[in-house]
Motif scaffolding. Structure first.
Motif, mmCIF file in Angstrom:
data_model
loop_
_atom_site.group_PDB
_atom_site.id
_atom_site.type_symbol
_atom_site.label_atom_id
_atom_site.label_comp_id
_atom_site.label_asym_id
_atom_site.label_seq_id
_atom_site.Cartn_x
_atom_site.Cartn_y
_atom_site.Cartn_z
ATOM 1 N N PHE A 195 57.719 -36.547 17.170
ATOM 2 C CA PHE A 195 56.691 -35.822 17.918
ATOM 3 C C PHE A 195 57.303 -34.730 18.798
ATOM 4 O O PHE A 195 56.671 -33.699 19.034
ATOM 5 C CB PHE A 195 55.867 -36.791 18.771
ATOM 6 C CG PHE A 195 54.818 -37.531 17.986
ATOM 7 C CD1 PHE A 195 53.706 -36.862 17.495
ATOM 8 C CD2 PHE A 195 54.941 -38.884 17.714
ATOM 9 C CE1 PHE A 195 52.739 -37.529 16.768
ATOM 10 C CE2 PHE A 195 53.975 -39.553 16.987
ATOM 11 C CZ PHE A 195 52.865 -38.883 16.508
ATOM 12 N N THR A 198 57.403 -31.440 17.135
ATOM 13 C CA THR A 198 56.125 -30.812 16.790
ATOM 14 C C THR A 198 55.608 -29.996 17.978
ATOM 15 O O THR A 198 56.116 -30.126 19.100
ATOM 16 C CB THR A 198 55.077 -31.883 16.433
ATOM 17 O OG1 THR A 198 54.744 -32.626 17.616
ATOM 18 C CG2 THR A 198 55.617 -32.824 15.365
ATOM 19 N N MET A 203 53.855 -38.097 21.634
ATOM 20 C CA MET A 203 52.830 -38.866 20.923
ATOM 21 C C MET A 203 51.499 -38.829 21.648
ATOM 22 O O MET A 203 50.432 -38.786 21.022
ATOM 23 C CB MET A 203 53.316 -40.312 20.755
ATOM 24 C CG MET A 203 52.387 -41.191 19.949
ATOM 25 S SD MET A 203 53.061 -42.873 19.777
ATOM 26 C CE MET A 203 51.778 -43.645 18.785
ATOM 27 N N PHE A 206 49.478 -35.666 20.913
ATOM 28 C CA PHE A 206 48.977 -35.679 19.535
ATOM 29 C C PHE A 206 47.778 -36.619 19.401
ATOM 30 O O PHE A 206 46.736 -36.231 18.868
ATOM 31 C CB PHE A 206 50.095 -36.114 18.585
ATOM 32 C CG PHE A 206 49.640 -36.267 17.159
ATOM 33 C CD1 PHE A 206 49.571 -35.171 16.321
ATOM 34 C CD2 PHE A 206 49.272 -37.508 16.662
ATOM 35 C CE1 PHE A 206 49.133 -35.300 15.002
ATOM 36 C CE2 PHE A 206 48.829 -37.656 15.356
ATOM 37 C CZ PHE A 206 48.763 -36.537 14.525
#
Length: 432
Positions: A195, A198, A203, A206
Motif C-alpha cells: 500500500f 500506491t 491500507m 485505500f
C-alpha cells in the motif's frame, strides 16, 4: 400449512448458515461485545455536549468540561482498537483456540498497517486518532479476520513450537502463538509495503475510499434501510430472529454511520447520516419487532379474556422493546391474519421517519447508542430531543391504527370461542 412449514424450514436453514458463518458471526459477536464501550461513550457524549447554554457555561467555568470530554476519547474515539481485539478474540474462541493471543496479535497487526506521525522533536513516532475511531473500523474488521484465519490455521495444523512435557500451560500457549505471530507480522508488513507503493500510501486510506465510503453510502440509503426492515420482519414471520440475521451483515455499516453522527454531535454539529445504529431501536422497534406496541395497547381493550390477559402481561415489556411474549404467545409467527400489519407497520414508521428527517422536520439522530431497556419516547429524547420523542407518540398511534382492524376480528372470534366453552361448562354443571 405443510407448504408454510416447508418454507419456514428452508428460511431457517438459510438464516442459520448466515449466523453460523465464522466470519460473519465473529464480526457480529465482536461488535455486540463492544456495546458497553459504545453506550458509555454515547452517554458521556450526551452529558458533555448537551445543548443547553447555561449547562455548557457551567461545565466550562468549573473546569468539568475537560473531564466530561475524556470518556469519549478512550471509548468511541478508539473503537477500531477495541473492535480489532474483540473480533479476533471471537474468531479464535469459535474455533476452540485461545482468544486472548489472537486478540493481541490482531492489535499488533492493526498497528503495523496504521500510519504514524512524527512529533515536533522529529524523532518520536505517534499514532493519531484519525484511524483509531469509526474511520478505521473496516480495517479493524479486515485485520482481525486475517489474523484469526492465520492464527487458527497454524494451530490447527500444529505448525507451532512444541514444548516438552511439564511446561506450564500458560508458557506453552504463549510459545504456541509465537509462530503465527511471526507469520502475521511478515504478512502485514508486506501488505503495508504494497500500500505504501500506491497513491493511497496506506491500507486505511485505500479501504476508507474504496470500500468503507461506498458501503456506508449504500447501507445508509433510505431504500437499503427499508429493504432491511422488510427482510427482518419477513424472517420473524417465519419464526427466525430476523434482527440478528440482518444485523450480522449490516451491523458494521450502521455502527460506523452512528459513530460518525456521534462525532459530529461532540463537536456541536448535526450529523449527516439519517440512517445509523440508533435509527432501528428508535423508529423501527416501536414496542419491538413488528412495531407491535399498538397491538398490545389494543389488546388491553379486548373483549376476550385471552387477549386482554396477554395485553396486560406484555404492555410493560413492550414499552422497552421486548415483545417476544406477543410474537410467540399470540402468536405472530405464521399468523396470516396479522402478517400485513406486522410487516408493513415498521416499514411505514421507518419510511415516515426518513422522510421527515430529510425535510428537516425531525433532526438527524445524534448517534447515541440506546441500550435495550430504555423506554420508548425517552430513548427518542436521548437520541434526537423532544421532537423525536413527540414523533414516537405519533408512531404509537400509527401502530394502533394499523393493527386494530386486523386484531378486532381475531378478538371477536376468540370471544365467540370463550363464550362457547363457558356455555358448555354451564350445561355440564346444570346436568350434574
Amino acid at each position: 400449512m405443510a407448504g408454510g412449514s416447508e418454507w419456514r424450514g428452508k428460511i431457517q436453514k438459510f438464516s442459520n448458515k448466515i449466523q453460523k458463518n465464522i466470519y460473519i458471526s465473529s464480526i457480529s459477536n465482536g461488535l455486540m461485545a463492544l456495546m458497553p464501550i459504545l453506550i458509555l461513550g454515547a452517554i458521556f457524549s450526551l452529558i458533555n455536549a448537551l445543548r443547553i447554554e447555561a449547562y455548557q457555561n457551567f461545565l466550562t467555568n468549573t473546569g468539568l468540561k475537560a473531564l466530561t470530554s475524556m470518556p469519549m476519547t478512550v471509548t468511541t474515539d478508539l473503537i477500531a482498537i477495541y473492535a480489532t481485539f474483540s473480533i479476533a478474540y471471537n474468531f479464535a474462541t469459535q474455533k476452540k483456540q485461545q482468544g486472548f493471543s489472537a486478540g493481541i496479535l490482531a492489535l499488533m497487526g492493526f498497528f503495523l498497517v496504521t500510519p504514524k506521525g512524527v512529533l515536533e522533536d522529529g524523532a518520536t513516532a505517534a499514532l493519531g486518532y484519525s484511524w483509531l475511531g469509526a474511520k478505521g473500523l473496516f480495517v479493524a474488521i479486515i485485520i482481525a479476520l486475517i489474523v484469526g484465519t492465520v492464527y487458527n490455521f497454524v494451530l490447527e495444523k500444529k505448525l507451532y513450537i512444541k514444548m516438552p512435557k511439564g511446561v506450564p500451560p500458560t508458557v506453552e500457549k504463549s510459545f504456541a502463538a509465537l509462530t503465527p505471530g511471526f507469520l502475521i507480522a511478515i504478512l502485514l508488513l508486506i501488505i503495508a509495503a504494497i500500500f505504501r507503493a500506491t497513491p493511497y500510501e496506506n491500507m486505511h486510506e485505500f479501504v476508507f475510499n474504496i470500500i468503507q465510503t461506498p458501503l456506508t453510502s449504500l447501507g445508509g440509503s433510505w431504500w437499503a434501510m427499508l429493504i432491511c426492515v422488510f427482510v427482518i420482519h419477513l424472517l420473524w414471520f417465519f419464526g427466525v430472529h430476523g434482527t440478528l440475521v440482518v444485523y450480522s451483515v449490516v451491523g458494521p455499516i450502521w455502527v460506523t454511520l452512528g459513530l460518525e453522527n456521534l462525532e459530529a454531535y461532540q463537536q456541536g454539529l448535526e450529523g449527516t447520516n439519517i440512517v445509523g445504529s440508533p435509527f432501528f431501536p428508535v423508529y423501527v422497534l416501536v414496542g419491538g419487532a413488528g412495531a407491535t406496541l399498538g397491538l398490545v395497547i389494543s389488546m388491553l381493550f379486548a373483549k376476550s379474556k385471552r387477549y386482554k390477559t396477554l395485553g396486560r402481561l406484555a404492555i410493560i415489556p413492550s414499552f422497552i422493546g421486548v415483545n417476544e411474549p406477543v410474537i410467540f404467545g399470540l402468536p405472530l409467527v405464521l399468523n396470516l391474519r396479522l402478517m400485513i400489519p406486522f410487516i408493513v407497520t415498521p416499514i411505514i414508521t421507518s419510511g415516515l421517519a426518513i422522510l421527515l428527517t430529510a425535510i428537516d422536520i425531525l433532526p438527524v439522530l445524534n448517534g447515541v447508542q440506546v441500550p435495550l431497556g430504555i423506554p420508548i419516547i425517552f430513548n427518542g429524547w436521548m437520541t434526537g430531543g423532544w421532537r423525536v420523542g413527540l414523533f414516537q407518540i405519533l408512531l404509537i398511534a400509527i401502530s394502533i391504527a394499523m393493527y386494530y382492524p386486523f386484531f378486532k376480528k381475531a378478538d371477536a372470534e376468540a370471544l365467540v370461542e370463550e363464550q362457547a366453552v363457558e356455555s358448555k361448562e354451564q350445561a355440564v354443571q346444570a346436568q350434574a
